[in-house]
Scaffold this motif. Structure first.
Motif, mmCIF file in Angstrom:
data_model
loop_
_atom_site.group_PDB
_atom_site.id
_atom_site.type_symbol
_atom_site.label_atom_id
_atom_site.label_comp_id
_atom_site.label_asym_id
_atom_site.label_seq_id
_atom_site.Cartn_x
_atom_site.Cartn_y
_atom_site.Cartn_z
ATOM 1 N N GLY A 1 -18.610 -15.534 -14.283
ATOM 2 C CA GLY A 1 -17.976 -16.691 -14.913
ATOM 3 C C GLY A 1 -18.343 -17.954 -14.166
ATOM 4 N N LEU A 2 -17.712 -19.067 -14.529
ATOM 5 C CA LEU A 2 -18.009 -20.336 -13.866
ATOM 6 C C LEU A 2 -17.512 -20.351 -12.425
ATOM 7 C CD1 LEU A 2 -17.176 -22.923 -16.680
ATOM 8 C CD2 LEU A 2 -19.434 -22.234 -15.840
ATOM 9 N N ARG A 3 -16.323 -19.782 -12.211
ATOM 10 C CA ARG A 3 -15.716 -19.860 -10.880
ATOM 11 C C ARG A 3 -15.574 -18.503 -10.207
ATOM 12 N NH1 ARG A 3 -12.835 -23.610 -13.967
ATOM 13 N NH2 ARG A 3 -12.943 -25.742 -13.173
ATOM 14 N N ASP A 4 -15.764 -17.424 -10.942
ATOM 15 C CA ASP A 4 -15.549 -16.110 -10.341
ATOM 16 C C ASP A 4 -16.404 -15.067 -11.040
ATOM 17 O OD1 ASP A 4 -14.173 -15.350 -12.774
ATOM 18 O OD2 ASP A 4 -12.385 -16.334 -11.992
ATOM 19 N N THR A 5 -16.387 -13.876 -10.472
ATOM 20 C CA THR A 5 -17.118 -12.735 -11.028
ATOM 21 C C THR A 5 -16.157 -11.567 -11.108
ATOM 22 O OG1 THR A 5 -19.152 -13.503 -9.969
ATOM 23 C CG2 THR A 5 -19.117 -11.226 -10.750
ATOM 24 N N THR A 6 -16.144 -10.873 -12.241
ATOM 25 C CA THR A 6 -15.230 -9.759 -12.455
ATOM 26 C C THR A 6 -15.996 -8.445 -12.496
ATOM 27 O OG1 THR A 6 -13.730 -11.172 -13.732
ATOM 28 C CG2 THR A 6 -13.450 -8.786 -13.962
ATOM 29 N N VAL A 7 -15.557 -7.506 -11.681
ATOM 30 C CA VAL A 7 -16.163 -6.180 -11.629
ATOM 31 C C VAL A 7 -15.155 -5.167 -12.159
ATOM 32 C CG1 VAL A 7 -17.212 -4.410 -10.180
ATOM 33 C CG2 VAL A 7 -17.531 -6.834 -9.617
ATOM 34 N N GLU A 8 -15.572 -4.383 -13.122
ATOM 35 C CA GLU A 8 -14.715 -3.331 -13.665
ATOM 36 C C GLU A 8 -15.018 -2.021 -12.940
ATOM 37 O OE1 GLU A 8 -13.724 -1.079 -17.920
ATOM 38 O OE2 GLU A 8 -15.345 -2.542 -17.781
ATOM 39 N N ALA A 9 -13.975 -1.297 -12.574
ATOM 40 C CA ALA A 9 -14.140 -0.029 -11.867
ATOM 41 C C ALA A 9 -13.220 1.027 -12.462
ATOM 42 C CB ALA A 9 -13.827 -0.199 -10.381
ATOM 43 N N SER A 10 -13.691 2.245 -12.482
ATOM 44 C CA SER A 10 -12.880 3.387 -12.896
ATOM 45 C C SER A 10 -12.435 4.117 -11.632
ATOM 46 C CB SER A 10 -13.683 4.316 -13.802
ATOM 47 O OG SER A 10 -12.936 5.474 -14.129
ATOM 48 N N LEU A 11 -11.128 4.194 -11.426
ATOM 49 C CA LEU A 11 -10.581 4.773 -10.198
ATOM 50 C C LEU A 11 -10.058 6.184 -10.442
ATOM 51 C CD1 LEU A 11 -8.407 1.766 -8.932
ATOM 52 C CD2 LEU A 11 -10.878 2.110 -8.690
ATOM 53 N N THR A 12 -10.243 7.023 -9.442
ATOM 54 C CA THR A 12 -9.570 8.320 -9.402
ATOM 55 C C THR A 12 -8.567 8.254 -8.263
ATOM 56 O OG1 THR A 12 -11.552 9.476 -10.181
ATOM 57 C CG2 THR A 12 -9.839 10.803 -9.133
ATOM 58 N N THR A 13 -7.291 8.354 -8.597
ATOM 59 C CA THR A 13 -6.233 8.242 -7.602
ATOM 60 C C THR A 13 -5.426 9.527 -7.549
ATOM 61 O OG1 THR A 13 -4.427 7.440 -9.010
ATOM 62 C CG2 THR A 13 -6.084 5.819 -8.319
ATOM 63 N N SER A 14 -4.473 9.556 -6.634
ATOM 64 C CA SER A 14 -3.605 10.725 -6.513
ATOM 65 C C SER A 14 -2.691 10.885 -7.719
ATOM 66 C CB SER A 14 -2.770 10.624 -5.228
ATOM 67 O OG SER A 14 -2.035 9.412 -5.198
ATOM 68 N N ARG A 15 -2.638 9.874 -8.582
ATOM 69 C CA ARG A 15 -1.836 9.952 -9.799
ATOM 70 C C ARG A 15 -2.704 10.018 -11.057
ATOM 71 N NH1 ARG A 15 2.486 5.148 -8.371
ATOM 72 N NH2 ARG A 15 3.239 6.014 -6.396
ATOM 73 N N MET B 1 0.817 -1.216 0.000
ATOM 74 C CA MET B 1 0.000 0.000 0.000
ATOM 75 C C MET B 1 0.852 1.268 0.000
ATOM 76 S SD MET B 1 -3.280 -0.705 2.466
ATOM 77 C CE MET B 1 -4.792 -1.409 1.807
ATOM 78 N N ARG B 2 2.007 1.206 0.673
ATOM 79 C CA ARG B 2 2.866 2.387 0.756
ATOM 80 C C ARG B 2 3.451 2.776 -0.598
ATOM 81 N NH1 ARG B 2 4.152 0.141 5.953
ATOM 82 N NH2 ARG B 2 5.880 -1.077 5.094
ATOM 83 N N THR B 3 3.477 1.840 -1.524
ATOM 84 C CA THR B 3 4.026 2.124 -2.859
ATOM 85 C C THR B 3 2.942 2.529 -3.852
ATOM 86 O OG1 THR B 3 3.798 -0.163 -3.683
ATOM 87 C CG2 THR B 3 5.778 0.370 -2.420
ATOM 88 N N GLN B 4 1.692 2.473 -3.465
ATOM 89 C CA GLN B 4 0.592 2.730 -4.385
ATOM 90 C C GLN B 4 0.019 4.130 -4.187
ATOM 91 O OE1 GLN B 4 -2.004 -0.533 -3.367
ATOM 92 N NE2 GLN B 4 -1.081 -1.888 -4.905
ATOM 93 N N PRO B 5 -0.541 4.703 -5.240
ATOM 94 C CA PRO B 5 -1.175 6.023 -5.088
ATOM 95 C C PRO B 5 -2.411 5.920 -4.218
ATOM 96 C CG PRO B 5 -1.685 5.086 -7.231
ATOM 97 C CD PRO B 5 -0.648 4.190 -6.621
ATOM 98 N N ARG B 6 -2.805 6.999 -3.621
ATOM 99 C CA ARG B 6 -4.003 7.003 -2.781
ATOM 100 C C ARG B 6 -5.253 6.965 -3.652
ATOM 101 N NH1 ARG B 6 -3.982 7.729 2.474
ATOM 102 N NH2 ARG B 6 -2.020 8.252 3.536
ATOM 103 N N LEU B 7 -6.186 6.144 -3.235
ATOM 104 C CA LEU B 7 -7.471 6.065 -3.920
ATOM 105 C C LEU B 7 -8.376 7.166 -3.386
ATOM 106 C CD1 LEU B 7 -9.479 4.650 -5.792
ATOM 107 C CD2 LEU B 7 -10.021 3.092 -3.906
ATOM 108 N N LEU B 8 -8.903 7.994 -4.280
ATOM 109 C CA LEU B 8 -9.764 9.110 -3.882
ATOM 110 C C LEU B 8 -11.244 8.757 -4.014
ATOM 111 C CD1 LEU B 8 -7.726 11.982 -5.592
ATOM 112 C CD2 LEU B 8 -7.520 11.091 -3.249
ATOM 113 N N ASN B 9 -11.630 8.232 -5.164
ATOM 114 C CA ASN B 9 -13.010 7.762 -5.348
ATOM 115 C C ASN B 9 -13.049 6.831 -6.548
ATOM 116 O OD1 ASN B 9 -13.502 9.517 -7.770
ATOM 117 N ND2 ASN B 9 -13.274 11.138 -6.234
#
Length: 256
Positions: A108-122, A91-99
């Motif tokens: 899928g058969l074994r999992d579910t994938t959710v797509e998200a659009s992130l606004t970060t400090s970068r 976490m210390r190496t990653q940009p901060r997530l804002l919203n």
């Protein structure tokens, strides 16, 4: 594939054909480990509402930078190769997530994938969150299509060398992630290091050959005992679709 100078080895790497690289203990491609999934118990996919709720919980934990909460949301497979301390370090190496904004949900058969659009400090970035049948995080993938292939390959090997196998796995395409777990990445890297010693540094990364659809990146690495090149294949979106570690690394050379 159209990687002309290395066409047969790379085809083997990507498909698991009996041509050396694709069937060796160090190589993985989109079909190389499909047999490992046979007979696996299939959990029912989440509903759209359940998937969105789970994704929101995970992103809230990322935004709060609560490593303990973040770790608790991992699937058992991810927990086996991580710890709250490792999560905090990442976490210390990653940009901060804002919203964020949740977009598509794909079951899928074994999992579910959710797509998200992130606004970060970068800036803005797209994220794909993979959830198991219990709504736990079983994998993720960030959109790195705007980055240089050599940089993506370097980040992948760096994550492996730091023991951050969940982060390293996130550089793989989602289809390859379904075949290669973080535990298998850990096992293969540790097997390599038993021959080479620990990674000292990455000397350079070279895009050896490429087309509009894929490219081969050679990651020239220096270990404690010897040096060698690791092969990473990326598609046009800079997702890793094939990996090859040398099965017989070049041995130590005499001092000159």
């Amino acid at each position: 594939m159209l990687l002309r100078p290395l066409r047969l080895p790379l085809l083997a790497l990507a498909t698991g054909l009996s041509l050396g690289l694709g069937t060796g203990p160090w190589a993985w491609g989109p079909s190389a480990l499909a047999q490992a999934q046979e007979g696996a118990e299939i959990s029912p996919a989440l509903s759209v509402e359940q998937a969105r709720a789970a994704a929101n919980r995970i992103l809230k934990a990322v935004k709060s930078r609560d490593a303990n909460l973040r770790y608790s949301q991992f699937s058992d497979e991810l927990k086996a190769v991580s710890s709250p301390a490792m999560v905090a370090s990442t976490m210390r190496t990653q940009p901060r997530l804002l919203n964020w904004t949740l977009l598509s949900v794909q079951g899928g058969l074994r999992d579910t994938t959710v797509e998200a659009s992130l606004t970060t400090s970068r800036g803005q970035q797209d994220l794909f969150i993979v959830l198991n049948g219990e709504g736990k995080l079983s994998g993720y993938h960030l959109d790195l299509s705007d980055e240089a292939p050599s940089l993506v390959a370097r980040k992948f090997v760096t994550a492996l060398s730091n023991g951050h196998f969940i982060s390293a796995r996130s550089f793989l395409s989602l289809s390859l992630q379904r075949e290669i777990g973080a535990d298998r990445l850990q096992m293969r890297w540790q097997q390599l290091q038993r021959q080479t010693g620990s990674l000292v540094r990455i000397r350079k990364t070279v895009v050896a050959e490429g087309t509009g659809d894929e490219r081969l990146v050679l990651v020239n690495t220096e270990f404690n005992r010897l040096s060698d090149s690791l092969y990473v294949i990326l598609n046009a979106s800079n997702e890793i679709t094939g990996i090859d570690f040398p099965s017989e690394p070049i041995g130590p050379q005499p001092v000159r």
